[in-house]
Design a protein around this motif. Structure first.
Motif, PDB file in Angstrom:
ATOM      1  N   PHE A 200      31.824-120.456  37.454  1.00  0.00           N
ATOM      2  CA  PHE A 200      31.296-119.631  36.368  1.00  0.00           C
ATOM      3  C   PHE A 200      31.386-120.369  35.034  1.00  0.00           C
ATOM      4  O   PHE A 200      30.456-120.351  34.222  1.00  0.00           O
ATOM      5  N   ALA A 201      32.490-121.052  34.806  1.00  0.00           N
ATOM      6  CA  ALA A 201      32.709-121.723  33.525  1.00  0.00           C
ATOM      7  C   ALA A 201      31.852-122.979  33.368  1.00  0.00           C
ATOM      8  O   ALA A 201      31.657-123.460  32.252  1.00  0.00           O
ATOM      9  N   SER A 202      31.317-123.506  34.473  1.00  0.00           N
ATOM     10  CA  SER A 202      30.612-124.790  34.400  1.00  0.00           C
ATOM     11  C   SER A 202      29.094-124.654  34.360  1.00  0.00           C
ATOM     12  O   SER A 202      28.390-125.665  34.343  1.00  0.00           O
ATOM     13  N   ARG A 212      19.608-123.739  25.921  1.00  0.00           N
ATOM     14  CA  ARG A 212      20.682-123.557  24.951  1.00  0.00           C
ATOM     15  C   ARG A 212      21.888-122.862  25.573  1.00  0.00           C
ATOM     16  O   ARG A 212      23.024-123.113  25.200  1.00  0.00           O
ATOM     17  N   ASN A 213      21.615-121.956  26.508  1.00  0.00           N
ATOM     18  CA  ASN A 213      22.697-121.220  27.151  1.00  0.00           C
ATOM     19  C   ASN A 213      22.196-120.663  28.473  1.00  0.00           C
ATOM     20  O   ASN A 213      21.003-120.764  28.798  1.00  0.00           O
ATOM     21  N   HIS A 214      23.100-120.070  29.232  1.00  0.00           N
ATOM     22  CA  HIS A 214      22.738-119.575  30.569  1.00  0.00           C
ATOM     23  C   HIS A 214      21.830-118.353  30.493  1.00  0.00           C
ATOM     24  O   HIS A 214      21.112-118.048  31.445  1.00  0.00           O
ATOM     25  N   VAL A 215      21.834-117.644  29.361  1.00  0.00           N
ATOM     26  CA  VAL A 215      20.960-116.476  29.215  1.00  0.00           C
ATOM     27  C   VAL A 215      19.498-116.916  29.168  1.00  0.00           C
ATOM     28  O   VAL A 215      18.641-116.348  29.867  1.00  0.00           O
ATOM     29  N   ALA A 216      19.181-117.917  28.352  1.00  0.00           N
ATOM     30  CA  ALA A 216      17.807-118.422  28.286  1.00  0.00           C
ATOM     31  C   ALA A 216      17.366-118.971  29.636  1.00  0.00           C
ATOM     32  O   ALA A 216      16.225-118.731  30.085  1.00  0.00           O
ATOM     33  N   SER A 258      23.420-118.476  37.965  1.00  0.00           N
ATOM     34  CA  SER A 258      23.494-118.539  36.509  1.00  0.00           C
ATOM     35  C   SER A 258      24.567-117.613  35.947  1.00  0.00           C
ATOM     36  O   SER A 258      24.944-117.735  34.783  1.00  0.00           O
ATOM     37  N   TYR A 259      25.012-116.648  36.763  1.00  0.00           N
ATOM     38  CA  TYR A 259      26.051-115.695  36.347  1.00  0.00           C
ATOM     39  C   TYR A 259      25.649-114.941  35.075  1.00  0.00           C
ATOM     40  O   TYR A 259      26.443-114.789  34.146  1.00  0.00           O
ATOM     41  N   THR A 260      24.401-114.451  35.057  1.00  0.00           N
ATOM     42  CA  THR A 260      23.890-113.750  33.883  1.00  0.00           C
ATOM     43  C   THR A 260      23.641-112.287  34.238  1.00  0.00           C
ATOM     44  O   THR A 260      22.716-111.969  34.995  1.00  0.00           O
ATOM     45  N   ARG A 261      24.452-111.399  33.685  1.00  0.00           N
ATOM     46  CA  ARG A 261      24.420-109.985  34.074  1.00  0.00           C
ATOM     47  C   ARG A 261      23.075-109.325  33.789  1.00  0.00           C
ATOM     48  O   ARG A 261      22.533-108.604  34.638  1.00  0.00           O
ATOM     49  N   ALA A 262      22.526-109.543  32.606  1.00  0.00           N
ATOM     50  CA  ALA A 262      21.255-108.901  32.249  1.00  0.00           C
ATOM     51  C   ALA A 262      20.140-109.321  33.194  1.00  0.00           C
ATOM     52  O   ALA A 262      19.303-108.500  33.592  1.00  0.00           O
ATOM     53  N   SER A 263      20.118-110.594  33.578  1.00  0.00           N
ATOM     54  CA  SER A 263      19.075-111.082  34.483  1.00  0.00           C
ATOM     55  C   SER A 263      19.253-110.537  35.888  1.00  0.00           C
ATOM     56  O   SER A 263      18.272-110.254  36.587  1.00  0.00           O
ATOM     57  N   ASN A 319      36.575-113.705  30.162  1.00  0.00           N
ATOM     58  CA  ASN A 319      37.109-114.207  31.428  1.00  0.00           C
ATOM     59  C   ASN A 319      36.205-115.319  31.948  1.00  0.00           C
ATOM     60  O   ASN A 319      35.443-115.147  32.904  1.00  0.00           O
ATOM     61  N   GLY A 320      36.280-116.459  31.285  1.00  0.00           N
ATOM     62  CA  GLY A 320      35.374-117.550  31.603  1.00  0.00           C
ATOM     63  C   GLY A 320      35.620-118.204  32.944  1.00  0.00           C
ATOM     64  O   GLY A 320      34.756-118.910  33.451  1.00  0.00           O
ATOM     65  N   GLN A 321      36.774-117.998  33.548  1.00  0.00           N
ATOM     66  CA  GLN A 321      37.094-118.646  34.809  1.00  0.00           C
ATOM     67  C   GLN A 321      36.895-117.741  36.022  1.00  0.00           C
ATOM     68  O   GLN A 321      36.993-118.194  37.147  1.00  0.00           O
ATOM     69  N   ASN A 322      36.627-116.463  35.773  1.00  0.00           N
ATOM     70  CA  ASN A 322      36.551-115.510  36.885  1.00  0.00           C
ATOM     71  C   ASN A 322      35.440-114.507  36.608  1.00  0.00           C
ATOM     72  O   ASN A 322      35.565-113.646  35.733  1.00  0.00           O
ATOM     73  N   PHE A 323      34.333-114.627  37.372  1.00  0.00           N
ATOM     74  CA  PHE A 323      33.183-113.760  37.124  1.00  0.00           C
ATOM     75  C   PHE A 323      33.474-112.307  37.487  1.00  0.00           C
ATOM     76  O   PHE A 323      32.979-111.384  36.844  1.00  0.00           O
ATOM     77  N   GLU A 324      34.303-112.063  38.506  1.00  0.00           N
ATOM     78  CA  GLU A 324      34.635-110.697  38.880  1.00  0.00           C
ATOM     79  C   GLU A 324      35.399-110.003  37.758  1.00  0.00           C
ATOM     80  O   GLU A 324      35.125-108.844  37.424  1.00  0.00           O
ATOM     81  N   LYS A 325      36.360-110.703  37.163  1.00  0.00           N
ATOM     82  CA  LYS A 325      37.087-110.120  36.034  1.00  0.00           C
ATOM     83  C   LYS A 325      36.168-109.943  34.829  1.00  0.00           C
ATOM     84  O   LYS A 325      36.344-109.024  34.032  1.00  0.00           O
ATOM     85  N   HIS A 326      35.190-110.821  34.713  1.00  0.00           N
ATOM     86  CA  HIS A 326      34.208-110.714  33.635  1.00  0.00           C
ATOM     87  C   HIS A 326      33.428-109.407  33.767  1.00  0.00           C
ATOM     88  O   HIS A 326      33.225-108.686  32.777  1.00  0.00           O
ATOM     89  N   LEU A 327      32.998-109.081  34.992  1.00  0.00           N
ATOM     90  CA  LEU A 327      32.286-107.828  35.225  1.00  0.00           C
ATOM     91  C   LEU A 327      33.199-106.621  35.018  1.00  0.00           C
ATOM     92  O   LEU A 327      32.791-105.599  34.450  1.00  0.00           O
TER      93      LEU A 327
END
Length: 485
Positions: A200-202, A212-216, A258-263, A319-327
């Motif tokens: 997730f962090a990489s 520019r970022n993972h969202v774009a 990409s780990y992008t929630r909106a997408s 929570n840049g190292q853990n996508f589950e905790k991010h959610l």
């Protein structure tokens, strides 16, 4: 299809004579300079004239070149603290000039019905209102730059696309070129991302320098999926269909990693919108969204109810190292990106309350918003060194261009979505219906992302926002009213 060509006035010499004579004189002069001085740069003017001639006589080549290089465009720093996306923005400027000249010399190229289309009228009104807001802007220079930048989106991607889509099926070619470009960037990103175990962090360093970022990155992949899906259905069995199918796999895999929630959410939302338009419920959906937005705004404004949702500064983390905790942090209102959005949304609402009609002026949210923030919602990323804005395009327009500016954009979106529904039910031919769904669902996906980001002025996304609008206009003119009978 005969490409759009420029027509010189009757009194002018034949264009072939002008082009050939100028080219020969310049090339001979440059060649002499090269031979006498040993400086090959003497040939550049002649080659430049040759390139300019190709552009002016068949500017579609520039359009195709723009679409192919769009996936690889990246920000290039200029002197004076300015930046430009290269090569996309220079090509957009060239396209703007080419399309403007094509229309100037061939005024009948667009039909009266196209010039009078409600969507085109709303886009023009939105531009005019942005101009009115510029007159009272807190930073006139920034606002004027915004207006100029708006022109190099509207002219090439609305008017230019209408010129190119004489046959609506041409849309598959336009979207296919950009899809190829995007898929190549997906391969590049996935290979680099795989080297870190798809962490997730990489993801952010893996997609550099093209996004520019993972969202774009994820938004581009999501908006192209409808074109790939319906392009595969429209293509005959063979290499073209297989290419679209490979594109679907690459785009979807890139989106998932990409780990992008909106997408992630935009795809089921688009599927839901497909059911809505199929059941002819788009008008009710839009009315429900409008009522919900007004009700939510009234609730949060009443006796400052929004203060109940102020975050705990110490517990609001990324929570840049853990996508589950991010959610998990997202729905617990402890995610720093979500709370930072609230911080800026409140500032945008307070800006609009102070200047409800004309706003602060286009492209002035930063740093103007900092005077309207509330410290109770501050997070550890609120210093905002990247100078980002509201993370909601509707609120951005509300703050910068007032209620009328936001309302005009909402009218553009609502009119386009209602047009998608009408065209879907008007289309009896499968090829027309696929085109409608590809452009319509892609447009919906972009709008969905605008609820959490401001992406209309991002070249990789904004270009296809306006291309989709132009495609819907072209289909509205092309598909006869009686086709569904």
């Amino acid at each position: 299809m005969t490409p759009p060509r420029l027509t010189l006035p009757r009194w002018a010499p034949a264009p072939e004579f002008l082009v050939f004579g100028t080219f020969v004189l310049t090339l001979v002069g440059g060649g002499a300079w090269w031979l006498l001085r040993g400086d090959i740069r003497g040939l550049l003017p002649g080659l430049g004239i040759l390139a300019l001639t190709i552009i002016l006589l068949d500017w579609r080549l520039v359009f195709y070149l723009f679409l192919f290089t769009l996936g690889f465009a990246h920000e290039f720093q200029l002197p004076g603290g300015l930046a430009m996306d290269v090569p996309s923005e220079p090509l957009m400027l060239v396209l703007m000039a080419c399309v403007a000249l094509a229309l100037l010399f061939r005024q009948q190229e667009l039909t009266t019905r196209e010039w009078q289309h409600p969507l085109l009228a709303l886009l023009l009104l939105q531009l005019l209102w942005a101009g009115a807001s510029t007159l009272t802007s807190v930073d006139t220079v920034k606002s004027v730059k915004f207006l100029l930048a708006k022109l190099w989106y509207l002219i090439p991607f609305v008017l230019g696309t209408l010129l190119l889509l004489r046959k609506p099926a041409k849309l598959w070619q336009l979207s296919g070129i950009y899809t190829l470009s995007a898929c190549l960037t997906v391969v590049y990103t996935v290979v680099r991302h795989a080297g870190t175990g798809f962490g997730f962090a990489s993801i952010h360093p893996a997609l550099q320098p093209f996004y520019r970022n993972h969202v774009a990155y994820a938004t581009v992949l999501a908006l192209l999926l409808p074109y790939a899906l319906y392009g595969a259905q429209a293509a005959l069995p063979g290499r073209t269909r297989r290419a679209w199918q490979v594109a679907i796999v690459l785009l979807f895999f890139g989106l998932i990693t990409s780990y992008t929630r909106a997408s992630f959410l935009s795809l089921p939302a688009a599927a839901g919108f497909y059911l809505v338009l199929r059941w002819r419920q788009t008008r009710r959906l839009l009315m429900g969204i409008a009522v919900a937005a007004v009700a939510a705004g009234s609730y949060f404004a009443y006796q400052s109810n929004f203060m109940r949702y102020a975050p705990d500064f110490e517990q609001t983390v990324f929570n840049g190292q853990n996508f589950e905790k991010h959610l998990e942090a997202t729905y617990e209102l402890k995610d720093v990106s979500g709370m930072e959005r609230l911080y800026r949304w409140i500032a945008a609402a307070r800006m609009a309350h102070e200047k409800p009609w004309l706003g602060s002026g286009p492209s002035t949210f930063y740093p103007e918003y900092k005077r309207y923030t509330i410290k109770g919602f501050r997070t550890y990323v609120s210093d905002n060194p990247e100078r980002s804005t509201t993370h909601n395009y509707f609120l951005l327009l509300l703050a910068e261009q007032g209620v009328p500016g936001c309302a005009l954009f909402a009218l553009v979106v609502g009119t386009a979505l209602l047009l998608v529904e009408r065209l879907y039910h008007r289309s009896a031919r499968p090829e027309h219906r696929r085109l409608v769904l590809a452009a319509g669902l892609s447009f919906f996906i972009i709008v969905f992302h605008l609820l959490l980001n401001e992406l209309v002025e991002v070249d990789k996304i904004g270009s296809f926002f306006f291309i989709a609008l132009a495609a819907l206009m072209r289909l509205d003119v092309t598909i006869p009213e009686k086709e569904s009978c």
